[in-house]
Design an enzyme around this catalytic site. Structure first.
Site, short mmCIF file in Angstrom:
data_model
loop_
_atom_site.label_atom_id
_atom_site.label_comp_id
_atom_site.label_asym_id
_atom_site.label_seq_id
_atom_site.Cartn_x
_atom_site.Cartn_y
_atom_site.Cartn_z
N ARG A 1 -0.67 9.39 0.04
CA ARG A 1 -1.94 9.74 -0.53
C ARG A 1 -1.52 11.41 -0.98
O ARG A 1 -2.35 11.81 -2.07
CB ARG A 1 -3.07 9.54 0.32
N GLU B 1 -7.49 2.40 -2.60
CA GLU B 1 -5.88 2.18 -2.94
C GLU B 1 -5.66 1.02 -3.41
O GLU B 1 -4.24 0.79 -3.78
CB GLU B 1 -5.36 2.94 -1.63
N HIS C 1 -11.74 12.37 2.13
CA HIS C 1 -11.64 11.08 2.61
C HIS C 1 -11.72 10.83 3.97
O HIS C 1 -12.45 10.21 4.61
CB HIS C 1 -10.52 10.13 2.04
N GLN D 1 -7.69 14.84 4.56
CA GLN D 1 -7.06 14.14 3.62
C GLN D 1 -8.04 13.88 2.27
O GLN D 1 -9.06 13.63 2.35
CB GLN D 1 -6.83 12.58 4.11
N PHE E 1 0.84 -1.07 -0.07
CA PHE E 1 -0.13 0.08 -0.03
C PHE E 1 0.79 1.08 0.01
O PHE E 1 1.96 1.10 0.39
CB PHE E 1 -0.91 -0.11 1.37
N ARG F 1 -2.41 10.75 6.54
CA ARG F 1 -2.56 9.61 7.09
C ARG F 1 -2.18 8.42 5.99
O ARG F 1 -2.55 8.52 4.68
CB ARG F 1 -3.81 9.02 7.71
N LEU G 1 -15.47 6.34 -3.56
CA LEU G 1 -14.11 5.87 -3.18
C LEU G 1 -13.73 4.88 -4.21
O LEU G 1 -14.55 3.76 -4.52
CB LEU G 1 -13.94 5.31 -1.74
N HIS H 1 -8.44 11.60 -0.96
CA HIS H 1 -7.96 10.40 -1.41
C HIS H 1 -7.69 10.45 -2.70
O HIS H 1 -8.45 11.32 -3.57
CB HIS H 1 -9.15 9.33 -1.15
#
Lengths: 590, 278
Positions: free
Chosen positions: A293, A262, A358, A243, A129, A393, A259, A245
């Site tokens: 991100r 990821e 996000h 954040q 990730f 994050r 969404l 995304h």
């Protein structure tokens, strides 16, 4: 209703618990299991049905350095990755606890019946990730959040915890000394009021993504918990950090912002612009699509800005190399989502994506060991709290955060209850005053100043999109603040029709004050932090300005209701942690 | 502040719509309560790719602020927005308006449960049933060693999003109102993965037979047809449970073993081993 803002006494129920938990996502339910397991009486209040909280939307996985796929992984490297991702303004103690305890929380989920994908050796599999050095995310396809929430839900149902579904808290109640001794709430089904008396309260209400129009958040993400805490004097930390995304859907209009996990990039998905160029090499040649991100979101944004966007104003995300079989094994939910909602077969053609709101890194400031807020009797965990994630994050660190700090908040609440013998009574007049305030938008006489809560919310979302988006500058922020304050003045004019029976207009009328207040905090802090750092990207200032590298912005409600902002130095890191970061800075993996 | 890609895209979409007169769609939505309710017709502007939930929320925001509807994720992950469109249970967030072109659209709440108001039914009964199922319990300590082939058939039942549409369409509940005697398809799905999990040590077959009433299901497969995540509820959950109940209660050897051991005649692992001839 026959009343007309009169001073009639309203009936209400009284419910007593040792610990009241507000919010039934991963953090709230983990706290409930902890407190109920110690034999305390626990109540958990949720605005939705059980199992529908936003945790369910987490797709990619749960970060935990268990080293099943990459044995070199360690809590130390997870700590470093988390601090680097957060641009070093994270609460380092929270980052340490989180990295050390995530593996146990993953195993605990398995012990309680959660099922993760397996390695050939029969262990929990882990996927790569963004900005995680090693393959670290325990996952089950692209529905890890569903697995987590259902496991926790079934665990909660197996305890004596009393679950109050579709119930909205409107105020935290304090005794004369200022400690939290309960909350006032109403049931969404029929507008019946409940006075919860509790010796301790755990806030676990999630984030506030609904302040933006293009969002991956459900209607619930309105910042209730953060502002309920702020309103009674709790300190908030780094509220400017929101954040985006990198990959939300862009078409059709009804799903804009939804969404796209990821996990698509984790499984090798590549980003391309309208010229067919794989452009991440221009932004982060080393990590490419698996950069953090904030970086990927800005890259996608910049490509569209530069006129290299897709048909509907996004960029292309291509996973066709996996083929149909591979996609159905690794990303079945995404396949279904695009096919059903956008008529796109992602096994054959690329997706169109664009950044979407996000997650909120900022939130209620908590003490790292047991998640106590600065108000006695109030604890907080999960997205509504702040500190762990700093300025950005990492994907996968949210599910682990929920369980690590949900558990610790539960322990904190239990210890607090055991150490204190205070009563939970408050004057009934306080309850009646609050009930009258909550009923006002429905019961007040109509006037020509009346405003629709839906339209006011929509107007605020437009302001935040325009003025506090993923790139910011001082002039736009200040203009945005002016607009937010103007909307704030109109909040008391919100008026709704209908009665107390399941009335979404009335419910939305409650949310609007949270949305406006949280927007104000974000914009005020964004004006103060004059630099580019993680998700706070000030076009009019340099990147990573030293002056701000060791500072958190703490906000608090002042005596006249004004927002007080304090720059607070981050305490120096102990040697065993700073050494890790030093080693890492030299290029070593630890 | 520079314009972002979203507003550019929005402007583009609006330009297309301006080419002709704005298209609209009519929805007949149930308004009211269990005792006092009827359908009301609304007309709303049609947007590209619009789902029925979009239309309902637009009506709520612009015309009827107290129109009650449940929703959360809007991505078919959470199972909140279940209702009935033209008599069939559907997730409103996943049902495109254009699918109903040329037809009237009637939107009603789930009817197997008491209606609270408008499109919202009282589904709390399901949570009571869920609470009555023995939770996952294992003697072994995680981390478990389990191979993909041990668990791959558990992924399907675990996809359940608890939309309760299978409960809504099931005749045993909807027509015969056997909520007291019958757990419904959703909870056979749950019982199935629990029973088949290699590390679980509980025996639920007596409950499945007596309390949950699996015998009442006459395998019409209505539940499988409506499942939004494609769980083959009848074939993969209910029939295997029926078979296990039959084996357990009507096979004399297993019956004896059960009496002696006072629990499952075989653990899941032993059953697997026996099946594989080890």
């Amino acid at each position: 209703m026959e009343t007309n803002g009169s001073r009639n006494r309203e009936n209400f129920e009284v419910r007593e618990h040792d610990v009241l938990i507000i919010g039934a996502g991963g953090a709230g339910m983990r706290a409930a299991v902890e407190a109920a397991g110690k034999g305390l009486s626990v109540g958990i209040v949720t605005k939705s049905l059980l199992g529908k909280a936003h945790t369910v939307m987490a797709e990619g996985g749960m970060a935990a350095a268990i080293g099943n796929v990459d044995p070199e992984d360690s809590w130390r490297q997870h700590f470093i990755d988390t601090m680097k991702g957060g641009k070093f303004i994270n609460n380092w103690r929270m980052a340490e606890i989180h990295a050390k305890e995530s593996p146990d929380r993953a195993y605990e989920l398995e012990q309680w019946g959660a099922l993760f994908n397996r390695t050939p050796e029969g262990k929990i599999s882990q996927r790569p990730f963004g900005a995680h050095t090693y393959r670290r995310l325990a996952h089950v396809g692209d529905r890890t959040g569903l697995e987590l929430i259902r496991t926790m839900q079934e665990k909660v149902l197996a305890t004596d915890t009393k679950v109050y579904m579709e119930t909205t808290v409107t105020k935290l109640l304090q005794d004369a000394s200022g400690r939290v001794v309960g909350a006032l709430a109403y049931t969404r089904e029929n507008g019946k009021f409940i006075h919860y008396k509790a010796k301790a309260v755990v806030m676990a209400t999630g984030g506030w993504g609904r302040i933006f129009k293009v969002t991956s958040n459900s209607w619930e993400g309105t910042g209730d918990g953060a502002i309920l805490a702020y309103d009674i004097g709790a300190e908030m930390v780094d509220m400017e950090m929101v954040q985006f995304h990198p990959t939300g859907m862009v078409w059709p209009p009804g799903v804009r912002g939804l969404l796209v996990t990821e996990g698509v990039r984790g499984e090798g998905g590549v980003l391309k612009n309208s010229e067919g160029k794989r452009y991440m090499g221009d932004y982060d040649p080393e990590r490419m699509e698996l950069s953090s991100r904030d970086v990927v979101a800005r890259a996608n944004f910049s490509e569209v800005q530069a006129g290299r966007g897709s048909e509907h104003g996004g960029v292309y995300l291509d996973i066709t190399h996996l083929g149909y079989e591979g996609i159905m094994q690794k990303l079945p939910t995404m396949h279904e989502q695009f096919l059903k909602l956008a008529d796109v077969d992602i096994a054959k053609e690329p997706m169109e994506v664009f950044p979407t709101i996000h997650y909120t890194m900022g939130g209620i400031k908590v003490e790292p060991e047991h998640c106590a807020t600065t108000v006695p009797g109030l604890f907080a965990a999960g997205e509504c709290s702040g500190g762990l994630h700093g300025a950005n994050r990492l994907g996968g660190n949210s599910l682990s955060d929920l369980l690590v700090f949900g558990r610790r908040a539960g322990i904190g609440a239990v210890e607090y209850v055991e150490q204190n013998t205070h009563g939970t009574d408050i004057p009934e007049a306080d309850v009646q005053t609050e009930i009258r305030r909550v009923l006002d938008p429905m019961e007040r006489t109509k006037s020509d100043k009346d405003e629709s809560p839906y339209l006011l919310q929509s107007e605020l979302q437009d302001v935040m999109m325009e003025h506090a988006n993923l790139v910011r500058d001082e002039d736009a922020l200040k203009e945005g603040l002016g607009k937010i304050l103007a909307i704030k003045d109109r909040v008391p004019n919100v008026k709704v029709g209908g009665n107390r029976l399941f009335n979404p207009g009335w419910h939305t009328a409650q949310d609007i004050k949270y949305l406006v207040q949280v927007s104000e905090l974000i914009v005020r802090c964004a004006i103060e932090r004059k630099e580019k750092r993680g998700s706070q990207w000030r076009l009019d200032h340099d990147e990573l300005v030293d002056e701000y590298g060791s500072i958190n912005f703490i906000t608090k409600k002042g005596p006249q209701g004004e927002v007080e902002i304090e720059r607070r130095e981050i305490p120096p890191m102990p040697g065993h942690l700073s050494e890790l970061l030093d080693e890492s800075a030299k290029g070593a993996k630890v | 502040m520079t314009e972002n890609g979203n507003s550019a895209a929005r402007a583009g979409a609006a330009a297309v719509a301006d080419d002709g007169p704005k298209k609209t769609v009519k929805l007949n939505i149930f308004r009211g309560t269990e005792e006092d309710g009827k359908e009301v017709e609304y007309e709303v502007e049609l947007a590209e790719g619009m789902v029925v939930l979009d239309a309902v929320l637009k009506i709520q925001a612009e015309q009827e602020d107290d129109l009650a509807v449940r929703w959360n994720c809007k991505a078919a992950h959470c199972g909140s927005c279940s209702a009935e469109i033209n008599g069939k249970p559907k997730l409103l967030c996943k049902s495109r308006v254009e699918e109903y072109e040329g037809q009237e659209i009637h939107v009603q709440p789930l009817h197997a449960f008491p209606i609270i108001k408008d499109l919202v039914s009282d589904v709390s009964w399901n949570y009571e049933v869920s609470k009555g199922i023995k939770p996952f319990t294992s003697d072994e300590q995680a981390p478990f060693t389990m191979y993909e082939e041990d668990v791959e058939r558990l992924y399907e039942p675990k996809k359940c999003i608890e939309c309760f549409m299978c409960q809504d369409v099931c005749h045993v509940l909807r027509t015969h109102n056997k909520h007291e005697e019958f757990a419904g398809p959703r909870f056979f799905v749950r019982n199935q993965w629990l029973e088949m999990h290699p590390m679980d040590n509980q025996d639920r077959l007596e409950d499945v037979k007596e309390k949950d009433g699996v015998g009442l299901c006459n395998i019409t497969k209505c539940c499988t047809e409506v499942c939004p995540v494609g769980i083959k509820i009848t074939d993969n959950s209910i029939i295997p449970l029926k078979e296990r109940v039959a084996d357990e209660y009507y096979d004399p050897a297993k019956w004896l073993m059960r009496k002696i051991r006072g629990r499952k005649s075989m653990t899941n692992r032993e059953a697997e081993a026996a099946k594989n001839g080890n």
